[in-house]
Motif scaffolding. Structure first.
Motif, PDB file in Angstrom:
ATOM      1  N   ASP A  92     -13.984  24.875  40.310  1.00 36.28           N
ATOM      2  CA  ASP A  92     -13.796  24.141  39.047  1.00 36.28           C
ATOM      3  C   ASP A  92     -12.385  24.343  38.510  1.00 36.28           C
ATOM      4  O   ASP A  92     -11.743  23.403  38.030  1.00 36.28           O
ATOM      5  N   MET A  93     -11.892  25.578  38.584  1.00 32.06           N
ATOM      6  CA  MET A  93     -10.558  25.866  38.046  1.00 32.06           C
ATOM      7  C   MET A  93      -9.476  25.162  38.871  1.00 32.06           C
ATOM      8  O   MET A  93      -8.502  24.645  38.323  1.00 32.06           O
ATOM      9  N   ALA A  94      -9.666  25.134  40.178  1.00 37.07           N
ATOM     10  CA  ALA A  94      -8.677  24.467  41.043  1.00 37.07           C
ATOM     11  C   ALA A  94      -8.617  22.981  40.712  1.00 37.07           C
ATOM     12  O   ALA A  94      -7.541  22.392  40.582  1.00 37.07           O
ATOM     13  N   LEU A  95      -9.804  22.395  40.521  1.00 33.91           N
ATOM     14  CA  LEU A  95      -9.870  20.957  40.229  1.00 33.91           C
ATOM     15  C   LEU A  95      -9.256  20.661  38.855  1.00 33.91           C
ATOM     16  O   LEU A  95      -8.486  19.710  38.692  1.00 33.91           O
ATOM     17  N   LYS A  96      -9.589  21.496  37.884  1.00 33.61           N
ATOM     18  CA  LYS A  96      -9.082  21.307  36.525  1.00 33.61           C
ATOM     19  C   LYS A  96      -7.560  21.445  36.486  1.00 33.61           C
ATOM     20  O   LYS A  96      -6.870  20.715  35.789  1.00 33.61           O
ATOM     21  N   ASN A  97      -7.042  22.394  37.258  1.00 35.62           N
ATOM     22  CA  ASN A  97      -5.590  22.647  37.254  1.00 35.62           C
ATOM     23  C   ASN A  97      -4.846  21.833  38.301  1.00 35.62           C
ATOM     24  O   ASN A  97      -3.635  21.985  38.459  1.00 35.62           O
ATOM     25  N   ARG A  98      -5.593  20.981  39.045  1.00 35.02           N
ATOM     26  CA  ARG A  98      -4.985  20.149  40.099  1.00 35.02           C
ATOM     27  C   ARG A  98      -4.111  21.005  41.033  1.00 35.02           C
ATOM     28  O   ARG A  98      -2.921  20.752  41.214  1.00 35.02           O
ATOM     29  N   ALA A  99      -4.747  22.022  41.617  1.00 36.76           N
ATOM     30  CA  ALA A  99      -4.019  22.911  42.543  1.00 36.76           C
ATOM     31  C   ALA A  99      -4.879  23.117  43.788  1.00 36.76           C
ATOM     32  O   ALA A  99      -6.111  23.027  43.727  1.00 36.76           O
ATOM     33  N   PRO A 100      -4.258  23.396  44.936  1.00 35.86           N
ATOM     34  CA  PRO A 100      -5.025  23.573  46.172  1.00 35.86           C
ATOM     35  C   PRO A 100      -5.993  24.754  46.093  1.00 35.86           C
ATOM     36  O   PRO A 100      -5.760  25.703  45.349  1.00 35.86           O
ATOM     37  N   ILE A 101      -7.049  24.657  46.887  1.00 34.77           N
ATOM     38  CA  ILE A 101      -7.988  25.782  46.998  1.00 34.77           C
ATOM     39  C   ILE A 101      -8.057  26.193  48.473  1.00 34.77           C
ATOM     40  O   ILE A 101      -8.157  25.345  49.353  1.00 34.77           O
TER      41      ILE A 101
ATOM     42  N   LEU B  46      -2.546  33.625  58.444  1.00 33.72           N
ATOM     43  CA  LEU B  46      -2.260  33.631  57.003  1.00 33.72           C
ATOM     44  C   LEU B  46      -0.822  33.202  56.723  1.00 33.72           C
ATOM     45  O   LEU B  46      -0.559  32.446  55.779  1.00 33.72           O
ATOM     46  N   LEU B  47       0.099  33.645  57.571  1.00 35.29           N
ATOM     47  CA  LEU B  47       1.496  33.245  57.372  1.00 35.29           C
ATOM     48  C   LEU B  47       1.666  31.747  57.614  1.00 35.29           C
ATOM     49  O   LEU B  47       2.435  31.069  56.927  1.00 35.29           O
ATOM     50  N   GLN B  48       0.909  31.200  58.567  1.00 38.48           N
ATOM     51  CA  GLN B  48       0.983  29.759  58.826  1.00 38.48           C
ATOM     52  C   GLN B  48       0.374  28.951  57.677  1.00 38.48           C
ATOM     53  O   GLN B  48       0.800  27.825  57.416  1.00 38.48           O
ATOM     54  N   MET B  49      -0.626  29.521  56.992  1.00 41.90           N
ATOM     55  CA  MET B  49      -1.190  28.833  55.817  1.00 41.90           C
ATOM     56  C   MET B  49      -0.125  28.701  54.730  1.00 41.90           C
ATOM     57  O   MET B  49      -0.035  27.693  54.036  1.00 41.90           O
ATOM     58  N   ARG B  50       0.699  29.735  54.585  1.00 42.12           N
ATOM     59  CA  ARG B  50       1.800  29.676  53.607  1.00 42.12           C
ATOM     60  C   ARG B  50       2.760  28.540  53.971  1.00 42.12           C
ATOM     61  O   ARG B  50       3.257  27.828  53.110  1.00 42.12           O
ATOM     62  N   ARG B  51       2.986  28.381  55.267  1.00 40.91           N
ATOM     63  CA  ARG B  51       3.886  27.320  55.727  1.00 40.91           C
ATOM     64  C   ARG B  51       3.276  25.937  55.443  1.00 40.91           C
ATOM     65  O   ARG B  51       3.961  25.031  54.973  1.00 40.91           O
ATOM     66  N   LEU B  52       1.969  25.804  55.710  1.00 37.02           N
ATOM     67  CA  LEU B  52       1.307  24.511  55.484  1.00 37.02           C
ATOM     68  C   LEU B  52       1.395  24.090  54.016  1.00 37.02           C
ATOM     69  O   LEU B  52       1.655  22.923  53.704  1.00 37.02           O
ATOM     70  N   ILE B  53       1.156  25.047  53.120  1.00 36.28           N
ATOM     71  CA  ILE B  53       1.159  24.744  51.679  1.00 36.28           C
ATOM     72  C   ILE B  53       2.480  24.079  51.263  1.00 36.28           C
ATOM     73  O   ILE B  53       2.505  23.173  50.433  1.00 36.28           O
ATOM     74  N   ASP B  54       3.576  24.499  51.888  1.00 40.29           N
ATOM     75  CA  ASP B  54       4.890  23.917  51.562  1.00 40.29           C
ATOM     76  C   ASP B  54       4.984  22.434  51.884  1.00 40.29           C
ATOM     77  O   ASP B  54       5.845  21.731  51.358  1.00 40.29           O
ATOM     78  N   PHE B  55       4.126  21.948  52.783  1.00 41.59           N
ATOM     79  CA  PHE B  55       4.170  20.530  53.158  1.00 41.59           C
ATOM     80  C   PHE B  55       3.268  19.662  52.273  1.00 41.59           C
ATOM     81  O   PHE B  55       3.291  18.441  52.382  1.00 41.59           O
ATOM     82  N   LEU B  56       2.436  20.292  51.465  1.00 40.54           N
ATOM     83  CA  LEU B  56       1.398  19.524  50.752  1.00 40.54           C
ATOM     84  C   LEU B  56       1.719  19.331  49.282  1.00 40.54           C
ATOM     85  O   LEU B  56       2.292  20.223  48.643  1.00 40.54           O
ATOM     86  N   PRO B  57       1.305  18.186  48.726  1.00 42.51           N
ATOM     87  CA  PRO B  57       1.352  18.059  47.273  1.00 42.51           C
ATOM     88  C   PRO B  57       0.257  18.936  46.672  1.00 42.51           C
ATOM     89  O   PRO B  57      -0.720  19.253  47.349  1.00 42.51           O
ATOM     90  N   GLU B  58       0.414  19.333  45.414  1.00 43.50           N
ATOM     91  CA  GLU B  58      -0.624  20.177  44.808  1.00 43.50           C
ATOM     92  C   GLU B  58      -1.906  19.390  44.555  1.00 43.50           C
ATOM     93  O   GLU B  58      -2.992  19.940  44.528  1.00 43.50           O
ATOM     94  N   SER B  59      -1.760  18.073  44.355  1.00 46.89           N
ATOM     95  CA  SER B  59      -2.941  17.231  44.130  1.00 46.89           C
ATOM     96  C   SER B  59      -2.558  15.787  44.401  1.00 46.89           C
ATOM     97  O   SER B  59      -1.414  15.496  44.758  1.00 46.89           O
ATOM     98  N   ASN B  60      -3.511  14.880  44.167  1.00 46.98           N
ATOM     99  CA  ASN B  60      -3.233  13.458  44.423  1.00 46.98           C
ATOM    100  C   ASN B  60      -2.295  12.847  43.391  1.00 46.98           C
ATOM    101  O   ASN B  60      -1.857  11.715  43.557  1.00 46.98           O
ATOM    102  N   VAL B  61      -1.985  13.591  42.313  1.00 46.99           N
ATOM    103  CA  VAL B  61      -1.007  13.064  41.365  1.00 46.99           C
ATOM    104  C   VAL B  61       0.339  13.781  41.496  1.00 46.99           C
ATOM    105  O   VAL B  61       1.266  13.499  40.756  1.00 46.99           O
ATOM    106  N   GLY B  62       0.436  14.707  42.428  1.00 46.73           N
ATOM    107  CA  GLY B  62       1.692  15.435  42.606  1.00 46.73           C
ATOM    108  C   GLY B  62       2.399  14.996  43.883  1.00 46.73           C
ATOM    109  O   GLY B  62       1.933  14.112  44.599  1.00 46.73           O
TER     110      GLY B  62
END
Ligand code: HXC
Length: 356
Positions: free
Chosen positions: A114-123, A236-252
């Motif tokens: 719920d918090m991730a959705l409310k804050n429009r951030a990845p989970i 885990l280090l590769q997950m950090r790399r993936l996050i850099d390629f993604l928008p935080e949400s569909n409005v970002g």
């Protein structure tokens, strides 16, 4: 006051030990890190803010009221940052009832969803768990219903990423299956509806965990997993790399990062890499690596369907997702805002050669 703070710290120390030192040692002996060690590696240093550390289960049936109650109830939840960007995270603690999901365990996860959705951030979910807590029966299944419902509501709104880091069964594979990306760790992680022992008991069939749902099966045959890594640390280090390629949400929008790769860099090999003769093969991955910033390409599903290459990279610091068939690229391409559309350069890259 000092006494109260000391007591609180004692409770925290106990909670951090999860199912106890013996089970932590067993986890390490299997080549796996604990839930908290994983979160530490995933998030920026000291950025993790934990929620509900002292939550305990409420079950009384099947002798659960006689058992010692373990604070945290098998899942560590909270938020933090990855390269400065907010992410919400939950990590199953296999040392506590095999990370299985109880009613209260589910409530901890749904709160984070719920918090991730409310804050429009990845989970990001780190999975290492045996599914529904058998002793809780329908209460646990109801908990999964709540988790699945939020998986659906979050789909297409925020990135949902699952990292399978242990033997995951039952609901602990149904939920990841609804997320955008699934990654696994080779030789220690498995995804199956139920484990080999239960399969043997019910069907009398002998099957290994690897055959039933290992990383090799899910990255090559079923294509459920997008990629596999050799160990927890690398994953885990590769997950950090993936996050850099993604928008935080569909409005970002995904972040534009500084690059040392000059946009007017000349690469004369590009003149000849694609042969004039359309019947002559060439390596499309080589082409991608030469085009993108610093040859940095995050490939998705590289071990599956070798005639198409999909993944993420940057050009002039801007993110670029190859293949309109990839789930996130499809969303980026179909976004209604012209600005976002202009920014997301999408192209399909069909491999003409067999790839190593
Ligand atoms: C309660 C569980 C558990 C579970 C494991 N444990 N799974 N406790 N509920 N579902 C406990 C074990 O009792 C053990 O406790 C500890 O976790 C470690 O388990 P082991 O079996 O010793 O570990 P391992 O040999 O590595 O095997 C892991 C496993 C296996 C493959 C996950 O435990 C297994 O097959 N579990 C059952 C999986 C299953 O069928 N789940 C489906 C649930 S139904 P101690 O105290 O000894 O440390 C479901 C349906 C959802 O999820 C539907 C949603 C609508």
């Amino acid at each position: 006051m000092k006494n109260i703070l000391e007591k609180l710290e004692q409770r925290r120390i106990k909670a951090r030990l999860g199912g106890g030192q013996a089970r932590i040692d067993a986890q390490h002996a299997r080549g796996k890190l604990t839930a908290r060690e994983r979160i530490e590696l995933l998030l920026d240093h000291h950025s993790f803010e934990e929620f509900d550390m002292f939550v305990q289960h409420r079950a009384v049936d099947f002798g659960m009221d006689q058992q010692e109650k373990i604070p945290g109830d098998g899942v560590v939840t909270g938020w933090g940052t990855v390269n400065g960007r907010t992410v919400f995270v939950f990590a199953k603690d296999f040392t506590v009832f095999g990370g299985s999901l109880s009613e209260t365990h589910a409530a901890k996860i749904t709160k984070i969803q719920d918090m991730a959705l409310k804050n429009r951030a990845p989970i990001i979910g780190l999975f290492d768990a045996g599914g529904a807590r058998i002793q809780e029966g329908v209460a646990a299944l109801g908990g999964y219903g709540e988790v699945f419902q939020r998986n659906v509501l979050a789909s297409g709104v925020i990135p949902q990423i699952s990292l399978i880091m242990g033997p995951c069964a039952g609901g602990d594979v149904y939920s990841p299956a609804m997320t955008d990306f699934i990654f696994m760790v080779r030789d220690t992680s498995y995804m199956f509806v139920t484990g080999p022992d239960v399969v043997k008991t019910v069907t009398n069939e002998t099957v290994t965990a690897e055959e039933l749902g290992g990383a090799s099966v899910h990255t090559t045959k079923s294509s459920i997993a997008d990629r596999a890594y050799d160990n927890d640390l690398e994953a885990l280090l590769q997950m950090r790399r993936l996050i850099d390629f993604l928008p935080e949400s569909n409005v970002g929008e995904a972040p534009v990062l500084p690059t040392f790769d000059e946009s007017d860099r000349l690469d004369i090999s590009l003149d000849t890499l694609i042969p004039d003769n359309p019947n002559k093969p060439y390596d499309v991955k080589e082409l991608i690596l030469k085009l993108v910033d610093e040859g940095d390409f995050f490939e998705i599903q590289g071990a599956h369907a070798g005639n198409i290459v999909t993944g993420f990279a940057r050009i002039e610091g801007r993110p670029w997702a190859s293949s309109p068939t990839s789930r996130w690229c499809w969303r980026a391409c179909s976004t209604p805002t012209p600005r976002a559309r202009a920014r997301a350069s999408c192209a399909s890259a069909t491999a003409s050669t067999s790839r190593s």
